[in-house]
Design a protein around this motif. Sequence first.
Motif, PDB file in Angstrom:
ATOM      1  N   ILE A 166       0.837  -1.202   0.000  1.00  8.22           N
ATOM      2  CA  ILE A 166       0.000   0.000   0.000  1.00  8.22           C
ATOM      3  C   ILE A 166       0.875   1.256   0.000  1.00  8.22           C
ATOM      4  N   LEU A 167       1.919   1.250   0.807  1.00  9.65           N
ATOM      5  CA  LEU A 167       2.844   2.397   0.831  1.00  9.65           C
ATOM      6  C   LEU A 167       3.469   2.609  -0.544  1.00  9.65           C
ATOM      7  N   GLU A 168       3.848   1.515  -1.185  1.00  5.93           N
ATOM      8  CA  GLU A 168       4.483   1.619  -2.501  1.00  5.93           C
ATOM      9  C   GLU A 168       3.494   2.128  -3.540  1.00  5.93           C
ATOM     10  N   GLU A 169       2.255   1.636  -3.467  1.00  2.00           N
ATOM     11  CA  GLU A 169       1.257   2.046  -4.455  1.00  2.00           C
ATOM     12  C   GLU A 169       0.859   3.507  -4.280  1.00  2.00           C
ATOM     13  N   LEU A 170       0.743   3.944  -3.030  1.00  2.00           N
ATOM     14  CA  LEU A 170       0.375   5.334  -2.782  1.00  2.00           C
ATOM     15  C   LEU A 170       1.505   6.290  -3.158  1.00  2.00           C
ATOM     16  N   GLY A 171       2.750   5.823  -3.014  1.00  2.00           N
ATOM     17  CA  GLY A 171       3.902   6.657  -3.350  1.00  2.00           C
ATOM     18  C   GLY A 171       4.235   7.652  -2.245  1.00  2.00           C
ATOM     19  N   GLU A 172       5.349   8.338  -2.428  1.00  2.00           N
ATOM     20  CA  GLU A 172       5.816   9.278  -1.415  1.00  2.00           C
ATOM     21  C   GLU A 172       5.159  10.643  -1.539  1.00  2.00           C
ATOM     22  N   LYS A 173       4.796  11.035  -2.756  1.00  2.00           N
ATOM     23  CA  LYS A 173       4.186  12.357  -2.971  1.00  2.00           C
ATOM     24  C   LYS A 173       2.671  12.237  -2.878  1.00  2.00           C
ATOM     25  N   ARG A 174       2.170  12.264  -1.665  1.00  2.00           N
ATOM     26  CA  ARG A 174       0.731  12.110  -1.426  1.00  2.00           C
ATOM     27  C   ARG A 174       0.322  12.945  -0.237  1.00  2.00           C
ATOM     28  N   ALA A 175      -0.942  13.292  -0.187  1.00  3.60           N
ATOM     29  CA  ALA A 175      -1.453  14.091   0.929  1.00  3.60           C
ATOM     30  C   ALA A 175      -1.818  13.221   2.124  1.00  3.60           C
ATOM     31  N   ALA A 176      -2.196  11.971   1.861  1.00  2.00           N
ATOM     32  CA  ALA A 176      -2.668  11.091   2.937  1.00  2.00           C
ATOM     33  C   ALA A 176      -1.535  10.648   3.854  1.00  2.00           C
ATOM     34  N   ARG A 177      -1.855  10.475   5.141  1.00  2.00           N
ATOM     35  CA  ARG A 177      -0.939   9.896   6.119  1.00  2.00           C
ATOM     36  C   ARG A 177      -1.354   8.446   6.328  1.00  2.00           C
ATOM     37  N   VAL A 178      -0.356   7.569   6.442  1.00  4.68           N
ATOM     38  CA  VAL A 178      -0.626   6.145   6.627  1.00  4.68           C
ATOM     39  C   VAL A 178       0.060   5.654   7.898  1.00  4.68           C
ATOM     40  N   ASN A 179      -0.719   5.065   8.792  1.00  8.29           N
ATOM     41  CA  ASN A 179      -0.179   4.487  10.015  1.00  8.29           C
ATOM     42  C   ASN A 179      -0.611   3.029  10.121  1.00  8.29           C
ATOM     43  N   TYR A 180       0.244   2.223  10.748  1.00 11.94           N
ATOM     44  CA  TYR A 180      -0.014   0.783  10.818  1.00 11.94           C
ATOM     45  C   TYR A 180       0.365   0.255  12.197  1.00 11.94           C
ATOM     46  N   SER A 181      -0.477  -0.606  12.735  1.00 13.09           N
ATOM     47  CA  SER A 181      -0.185  -1.207  14.040  1.00 13.09           C
ATOM     48  C   SER A 181      -0.894  -2.542  14.168  1.00 13.09           C
ATOM     49  N   GLN A 182      -0.087  -3.605  14.244  1.00 15.50           N
ATOM     50  CA  GLN A 182      -0.617  -4.941  14.522  1.00 15.50           C
ATOM     51  C   GLN A 182      -1.805  -5.314  13.641  1.00 15.50           C
ATOM     52  N   GLY A 183      -1.698  -5.074  12.343  1.00 14.08           N
ATOM     53  CA  GLY A 183      -2.749  -5.469  11.424  1.00 14.08           C
ATOM     54  C   GLY A 183      -3.811  -4.423  11.143  1.00 14.08           C
ATOM     55  N   LEU A 184      -3.778  -3.308  11.882  1.00 15.47           N
ATOM     56  CA  LEU A 184      -4.747  -2.233  11.670  1.00 15.47           C
ATOM     57  C   LEU A 184      -4.085  -1.102  10.881  1.00 15.47           C
ATOM     58  N   LEU A 185      -4.653  -0.784   9.740  1.00  7.45           N
ATOM     59  CA  LEU A 185      -4.105   0.265   8.878  1.00  7.45           C
ATOM     60  C   LEU A 185      -5.027   1.473   8.898  1.00  7.45           C
ATOM     61  N   GLU A 186      -4.439   2.658   9.089  1.00  3.21           N
ATOM     62  CA  GLU A 186      -5.203   3.907   9.091  1.00  3.21           C
ATOM     63  C   GLU A 186      -4.698   4.802   7.965  1.00  3.21           C
ATOM     64  N   ILE A 187      -5.616   5.265   7.134  1.00  2.00           N
ATOM     65  CA  ILE A 187      -5.297   6.250   6.092  1.00  2.00           C
ATOM     66  C   ILE A 187      -6.091   7.512   6.405  1.00  2.00           C
ATOM     67  N   MET A 188      -5.412   8.633   6.571  1.00  4.26           N
ATOM     68  CA  MET A 188      -6.062   9.882   6.963  1.00  4.26           C
ATOM     69  C   MET A 188      -5.613  10.999   6.034  1.00  4.26           C
ATOM     70  N   THR A 189      -6.570  11.798   5.596  1.00  7.05           N
ATOM     71  CA  THR A 189      -6.261  12.977   4.781  1.00  7.05           C
ATOM     72  C   THR A 189      -6.518  14.222   5.621  1.00  7.05           C
ATOM     73  N   PRO A 190      -5.497  15.034   5.885  1.00  7.40           N
ATOM     74  CA  PRO A 190      -5.645  16.175   6.793  1.00  7.40           C
ATOM     75  C   PRO A 190      -6.436  17.334   6.211  1.00  7.40           C
ATOM     76  N   LEU A 191      -7.050  18.111   7.102  1.00 10.73           N
ATOM     77  CA  LEU A 191      -7.730  19.345   6.744  1.00 10.73           C
ATOM     78  C   LEU A 191      -6.712  20.471   6.553  1.00 10.73           C
ATOM     79  N   PRO A 192      -7.084  21.553   5.836  1.00  9.65           N
ATOM     80  CA  PRO A 192      -6.174  22.697   5.701  1.00  9.65           C
ATOM     81  C   PRO A 192      -5.719  23.263   7.048  1.00  9.65           C
ATOM     82  N   GLU A 193      -6.627  23.331   8.044  1.00  8.23           N
ATOM     83  CA  GLU A 193      -6.246  23.870   9.352  1.00  8.23           C
ATOM     84  C   GLU A 193      -5.222  22.971  10.040  1.00  8.23           C
ATOM     85  N   HIS A 194      -5.325  21.672   9.781  1.00  5.40           N
ATOM     86  CA  HIS A 194      -4.357  20.705  10.299  1.00  5.40           C
ATOM     87  C   HIS A 194      -2.975  21.014   9.742  1.00  5.40           C
ATOM     88  N   GLU A 195      -2.898  21.211   8.421  1.00  8.33           N
ATOM     89  CA  GLU A 195      -1.635  21.502   7.767  1.00  8.33           C
ATOM     90  C   GLU A 195      -1.067  22.853   8.209  1.00  8.33           C
TER      91      GLU A 195
END
Length: 214
Positions: free
Chosen positions: A29-58
């Motif tokens: 998934i990391l390879e397919e999404l690539g490095e130049k992406r807006a989404a953040r990807v976190n992984y822990s013990q089989g649980l994958l989270e994909i999050m796209t931040p809001l402008p205020e977050h950035e």
Amino acid sequence: MLLELNQLVVKPGQQLLLKNISWQMYENILEELGEKRAARVNYSQGLLEIMTPLPEHEDDKEIIGDLLKALLEELNIEFRPLGSTTYKNKQMSVGVEADQCFYIQNEAAIRGKKRIDLAIDPPPDLALEIDITSRTRLNNYEALGVPELWRYDGESLEINVLESGKYVKSNISRNFPSLPLVDIIPHYVEQSKIKGRNATIKAFRSWVNSQAKN
């Protein structure tokens, strides 16, 4: 019929959780999404989270990152900011992408390296997470051994320091023990929304210098 990753849409401010994801699937998934992406990807013990931040977050991420850089520069401390670099440990089945991260004490250990391998390299000395739409999972950073984690919720700053493998809330940063950053950082973040980024950074640098003289 299997869904392709590019068929998934994660709107800004929302997160997608996927269960029973293997380490190899996470790597793919990391390879397919690539490095130049807006989404953040976190992984822990089989649980994958994909999050796209809001402008205020950035916006908060950038200004706090800039404040940290100004602080380190004024204190004449060498550092290396590595933004949202992916840090992962296959043995612990954990992978995180901080909003911002900094090598400070361990800057010399990774200086000049194009790739960071946590099997041989130290983790960042400080990580920053903006928790406006979701709450950071501390166990990911604990597993990777990140000594200090900052969490900003849009109003207040929470500093967590690692003690015996677990985070403990602290009013003092281990990287900057003489400065009241829990109160000062939110103040200057708010100032930036009124006076602008450049004026705020200039004022913050003056404050740091005044503290250094005390």
